[in-house]
Write a protein that holds these residues in place. Structure first.
Motif, mmCIF file in Angstrom:
data_model
loop_
_atom_site.group_PDB
_atom_site.id
_atom_site.type_symbol
_atom_site.label_atom_id
_atom_site.label_comp_id
_atom_site.label_asym_id
_atom_site.label_seq_id
_atom_site.Cartn_x
_atom_site.Cartn_y
_atom_site.Cartn_z
ATOM 1 N N VAL A 198 -53.981 -26.439 -6.806
ATOM 2 C CA VAL A 198 -54.278 -26.545 -8.185
ATOM 3 C C VAL A 198 -53.775 -25.286 -9.240
ATOM 4 C CG1 VAL A 198 -56.373 -27.841 -7.760
ATOM 5 C CG2 VAL A 198 -56.514 -25.525 -8.108
ATOM 6 N N ASP A 199 -53.521 -25.707 -10.250
ATOM 7 C CA ASP A 199 -53.112 -24.709 -11.333
ATOM 8 C C ASP A 199 -53.684 -23.914 -11.989
ATOM 9 O OD1 ASP A 199 -50.396 -25.695 -10.188
ATOM 10 O OD2 ASP A 199 -50.910 -27.546 -11.482
ATOM 11 N N LYS A 208 -56.352 -9.206 -12.748
ATOM 12 C CA LYS A 208 -55.485 -9.128 -14.159
ATOM 13 C C LYS A 208 -54.333 -10.129 -13.956
ATOM 14 C CE LYS A 208 -56.869 -4.751 -15.650
ATOM 15 N NZ LYS A 208 -56.556 -3.381 -15.909
ATOM 16 N N LYS A 209 -53.929 -10.348 -12.893
ATOM 17 C CA LYS A 209 -52.668 -11.069 -12.817
ATOM 18 C C LYS A 209 -52.960 -12.523 -12.874
ATOM 19 C CE LYS A 209 -50.775 -7.882 -9.465
ATOM 20 N NZ LYS A 209 -50.423 -7.729 -7.881
ATOM 21 N N VAL A 210 -54.183 -12.948 -12.671
ATOM 22 C CA VAL A 210 -54.395 -14.317 -12.649
ATOM 23 C C VAL A 210 -55.480 -14.864 -13.652
ATOM 24 C CG1 VAL A 210 -53.556 -14.809 -10.322
ATOM 25 C CG2 VAL A 210 -55.838 -13.975 -10.775
ATOM 26 N N ALA A 211 -56.319 -14.071 -14.304
ATOM 27 C CA ALA A 211 -57.726 -14.386 -15.045
ATOM 28 C C ALA A 211 -57.629 -13.920 -16.325
ATOM 29 C CB ALA A 211 -58.707 -13.970 -14.185
ATOM 30 N N ILE A 212 -58.054 -15.053 -17.282
ATOM 31 C CA ILE A 212 -58.640 -14.616 -18.548
ATOM 32 C C ILE A 212 -59.922 -14.774 -18.465
ATOM 33 C CG2 ILE A 212 -56.611 -15.686 -19.784
ATOM 34 C CD1 ILE A 212 -58.483 -17.809 -20.666
ATOM 35 N N GLU A 213 -60.568 -13.656 -19.255
ATOM 36 C CA GLU A 213 -62.099 -14.000 -19.239
ATOM 37 C C GLU A 213 -62.876 -14.156 -20.582
ATOM 38 O OE1 GLU A 213 -64.182 -11.273 -16.422
ATOM 39 O OE2 GLU A 213 -65.046 -10.303 -17.984
ATOM 40 N N ILE A 214 -63.560 -15.173 -20.581
ATOM 41 C CA ILE A 214 -64.239 -15.447 -21.832
ATOM 42 C C ILE A 214 -65.687 -14.973 -21.896
ATOM 43 C CG2 ILE A 214 -64.648 -17.374 -23.571
ATOM 44 C CD1 ILE A 214 -62.320 -18.730 -22.298
ATOM 45 N N ARG A 215 -66.221 -14.127 -22.858
ATOM 46 C CA ARG A 215 -67.360 -13.761 -23.109
ATOM 47 C C ARG A 215 -67.867 -14.238 -24.710
ATOM 48 N NH1 ARG A 215 -68.223 -7.609 -20.683
ATOM 49 N NH2 ARG A 215 -68.293 -8.256 -18.466
ATOM 50 N N SER A 216 -69.138 -14.013 -24.809
ATOM 51 C CA SER A 216 -69.868 -14.291 -25.990
ATOM 52 C C SER A 216 -71.150 -13.606 -26.359
ATOM 53 C CB SER A 216 -70.280 -15.883 -25.905
ATOM 54 O OG SER A 216 -71.103 -16.290 -27.022
ATOM 55 N N TYR A 217 -71.227 -13.306 -27.536
ATOM 56 C CA TYR A 217 -72.751 -12.761 -27.713
ATOM 57 C C TYR A 217 -73.670 -13.647 -28.043
ATOM 58 C CZ TYR A 217 -69.431 -8.795 -28.707
ATOM 59 O OH TYR A 217 -68.569 -7.905 -28.550
ATOM 60 N N SER A 218 -73.543 -15.045 -27.795
ATOM 61 C CA SER A 218 -74.541 -15.944 -28.137
ATOM 62 C C SER A 218 -75.727 -15.967 -27.415
ATOM 63 C CB SER A 218 -73.741 -17.328 -27.859
ATOM 64 O OG SER A 218 -72.923 -17.775 -28.969
ATOM 65 N N ILE A 232 -53.953 -19.908 -12.438
ATOM 66 C CA ILE A 232 -54.633 -19.148 -13.166
ATOM 67 C C ILE A 232 -56.308 -19.354 -13.368
ATOM 68 C CG2 ILE A 232 -52.866 -18.411 -14.744
ATOM 69 C CD1 ILE A 232 -54.307 -20.021 -17.077
ATOM 70 N N ILE A 233 -57.146 -18.595 -13.404
ATOM 71 C CA ILE A 233 -58.525 -18.658 -13.716
ATOM 72 C C ILE A 233 -58.905 -18.576 -15.130
ATOM 73 C CG2 ILE A 233 -60.671 -18.093 -12.600
ATOM 74 C CD1 ILE A 233 -59.327 -16.872 -10.132
ATOM 75 N N VAL A 234 -59.596 -19.458 -15.637
ATOM 76 C CA VAL A 234 -60.462 -19.430 -16.999
ATOM 77 C C VAL A 234 -61.959 -18.914 -16.439
ATOM 78 C CG1 VAL A 234 -60.979 -20.460 -19.125
ATOM 79 C CG2 VAL A 234 -58.851 -21.117 -17.707
ATOM 80 N N TYR A 235 -61.942 -17.721 -16.647
ATOM 81 C CA TYR A 235 -63.328 -17.338 -16.363
ATOM 82 C C TYR A 235 -64.338 -16.994 -17.368
ATOM 83 C CZ TYR A 235 -66.468 -14.311 -13.309
ATOM 84 O OH TYR A 235 -67.538 -13.771 -12.734
ATOM 85 N N ASP A 236 -65.662 -17.984 -17.181
ATOM 86 C CA ASP A 236 -66.336 -18.252 -18.375
ATOM 87 C C ASP A 236 -67.565 -17.140 -18.102
ATOM 88 O OD1 ASP A 236 -68.277 -18.829 -20.173
ATOM 89 O OD2 ASP A 236 -68.164 -21.080 -19.799
#
Lengths: 408, 408
Positions: free
Chosen positions: A176-177, A237-247, A210-214
């Motif tokens: 998977v991509d 760092k080569k494969v993941a974006i990380e998404i964070r929130s103050y919610s 790539i990993i979209v890391y929530d």
């Protein structure tokens, strides 16, 4: 003739949480005096930390005076906030470039928007059950294929996240991509520890995925061996974006602020296999599709990192975690099979008498006047489960427990 | 292998306004003591109206108390704001449904996002010169085709907006599906009156096209025969969405709030010609890609409609319009060919001695220490022109005028 993006017609007409609202409203018409307790949608209930309130008052005042008025924000966010974010990462041993941080209006937007900078032909993997936005965004972007008889999309790879996998997603057996991962998991409330998460990073490196890391719920992690950031794993760092929130951390669901991390090292590829840093595409999207986040809200977010702010946020998180833990213990003692609720505000449990999720939802609503989220709205493998949240008030949580004790 | 959306690689690496910033910074390094006057980017400079400030303080306080704390906003925005928007429309004879309003974080986002709910094969028309986001979003969405030798995109229909068309875009001679229109025009500062705008609505009805009507500068309209909304034109609800913003009106560039109107009557089509209300697609996008706009900012926007708020906004708009008018008159008296600056904060004028836009930009920066926006960044037909804005302070505007008078 203006053509529609017909992929949008393939998504459910009613967003799942709106369907729940509809049913609750129908109940209320029949029972106007019933006190309904909401353990459904993951929305916070406690007021904002005092530090955040004071910082926003100050920011409002600044905006009222010529000398301190601010127009457009820098496109990626103000340095005063980005510096604090970087410092917090450093405190867990993660070193990021300033340029890799993109302040946004909350996690949900970027979870969907990331699809726009990626090629149409990527194969997307999502867990089942899963936060519905991952799947809907995949459908809307035209990557889902066709709906099969078992209510699955032909081009989506579903990762089992069930009792036999310990309610964390299992690694794909095919290539998977793009992989959406949520840790702590929404809806199951479970967590992946470092060795488990390492398998995903290794998989992504091997397959150039790539990993979209929530990481929306990272503040709820208690145990030391559970990573708070995917960048604690070597090579991430080569494969993941990380998404964070103050919610869910500082109660910002009504304020709207979060951030995404796009490391410089993270590569995607052209169809001829040329390497492209993903941040290059994302920066262009950011410059053309947004004008940044409200100055006042960014000042509020900055206050989360002050000594007092941290203490207040800790108290908030602890409050919701205690609620989750109380629910968890009560459900266990009644005899339910229960998961999550320790490193997460979510408690995931099997319905009574193997009922379907929606049937059990109706029973809870009409018998106990409690609103949960039927597991099946998170995917077909969520059928037969229910999600409770710890985001209600302590009083309501205790009242719900009392009602559950009287009989489900 | 995670694939890139290669369309993103086709857009300019540096967003045009960032290129201007770069050059200004280079100048400042060489001339650290020069007082540079900024008449370039359209960012406001006056502090927020007092009514907005008070409303936001109140909202911050509400968020600090349990009983008045608010979590997630309703997905399309709060009724208190939507009701005010509808009322303002009614005051100019436009009657809209409550459900047609979508409060957003400013005009820029939806100008780009609209492309996501439309089919890939639509032919897009944009004027030349034009606000760069229309073209960049078209490129990023894969609808632009290939770049030809004259720096135009093969699948985009460019609408001349030049001296011979009175600096308003001319109707396309071929069939187009989606038309971006900005009235008052950015960058030329000109306006279309009702009979002119009617031609566009009639064109769109005839060709089943849609118009993306960017009304970000509608508050600057002085003359009674210039429409403030495209819905003042009969039939427009069938073919136009309208996008508005509080940025240039009430000084919200740093707060982030605007709204888009999607009338129920507005149709797009499947490839088999079936009608689909565009709002149906947009609602799904809205539910999955955003969690709404900050409560505090929505309360600030509501205050714009109070009696005092209206007076303050009127004063702000008048301030910037006076600046524009002063610049316009000075440039005229020096002998420039000048357009706009009467129903718009923008003044559009021919460069001195037929210089190229960038050459004249450099001359203005290095000789007069004034920053303008080179017309060519808005499209090749903007070459040989320059845009000034009225958004600076009165003092700086007068100082710029003095410098211009001393010699350009």
């Amino acid at each position: 003739m203006a053509l529609a993006n017909e992929n949008y017609l393939k998504t459910p007409e009613i967003y799942c949480f709106d369907e729940i609202e509809k049913r609750v409203n129908a109940f209320k018409v029949l029972h106007p005096n019933a006190k309904v307790i909401r353990l459904g949608v993951g929305d916070v209930s406690r007021p904002l930390p005092n530090e955040v309130v004071q910082a926003m008052h100050k920011a409002v005042d600044e905006m009222s005076v010529l000398d301190s008025f601010r127009g457009y924000s820098p496109p990626q966010g103000y340095d005063f906030l980005i510096e604090k974010i970087l410092k917090e990462y450093r405190s867990i041993g993660v070193f990021l470039d300033k340029d890799s941080i993109f302040v946004n209006d909350g996690a949900k937007s970027d979870i969907g928007n990331i699809g726009h900078v990626l090629g149409r032909d990527n194969i997307i993997a999502i867990s089942d059950p899963v936060y519905p936005v991952y799947e809907n965004a995949t459908i809307m972007s035209g990557r889902a294929g066709v709906l099969t008889d078992d209510q699955k999309w032909s081009n989506v790879v579903y990762l089992r996240c069930t009792e036999d996998t310990g309610f964390v997603p299992e690694l794909p057996t095919e290539k998977v991509d793009v992989i959406y991962l949520c840790n702590p998991n929404n809806p199951t409330g479970t967590v992946m520890k470092k060795p488990e998460l390492k398998k995903w990073v290794d998989y992504a490196i091997e397959h150039q995925s790539i990993i979209v890391y929530d990481g929306a719920y990272q503040a709820y992690i208690n145990e030391p061996d559970v990573p708070r950031s995917i960048y604690e794993i070597k090579g991430a760092k080569k494969v993941a974006i990380e998404i964070r929130s103050y919610s869910k951390t500082a109660g910002f669901t009504g304020l709207r602020c979060g951030y995404s991390v796009f490391p410089q090292e993270l590569l995607v590829y052209t169809k001829y296999g040329e390497e492209v840093p993903l941040i290059k595409l994302w920066s262009r999207r950011n410059a053309n599709y947004t004008n940044g986040v409200s100055y006042i809200v960014q000042r509020g977010a900055e206050a989360v990192y002050s000594r007092k702010g941290k203490a207040e946020v800790h108290e908030l998180v602890d409050y919701y975690l205690t609620n989750a833990s109380l629910l968890r213990n009560e459900l266990l003692s009644i005899g339910f099979e229960v998961y999550g609720g320790t490193n997460s505000p979510y408690v995931w449990f099997k319905t009574a008498y193997n009922q379907s999720s929606w049937k059990f939802f109706q029973q809870l609503l009409y018998e106990n006047h409690i609103v949960g989220t039927p597991g099946v709205v998170f995917g077909s493998l969520g059928e037969g489960y229910m999600r409770f949240t710890g985001f209600s008030s302590r009083e309501d949580t205790l009242l719900a427990i009392e009602r559950l004790r009287r009989g489900v």
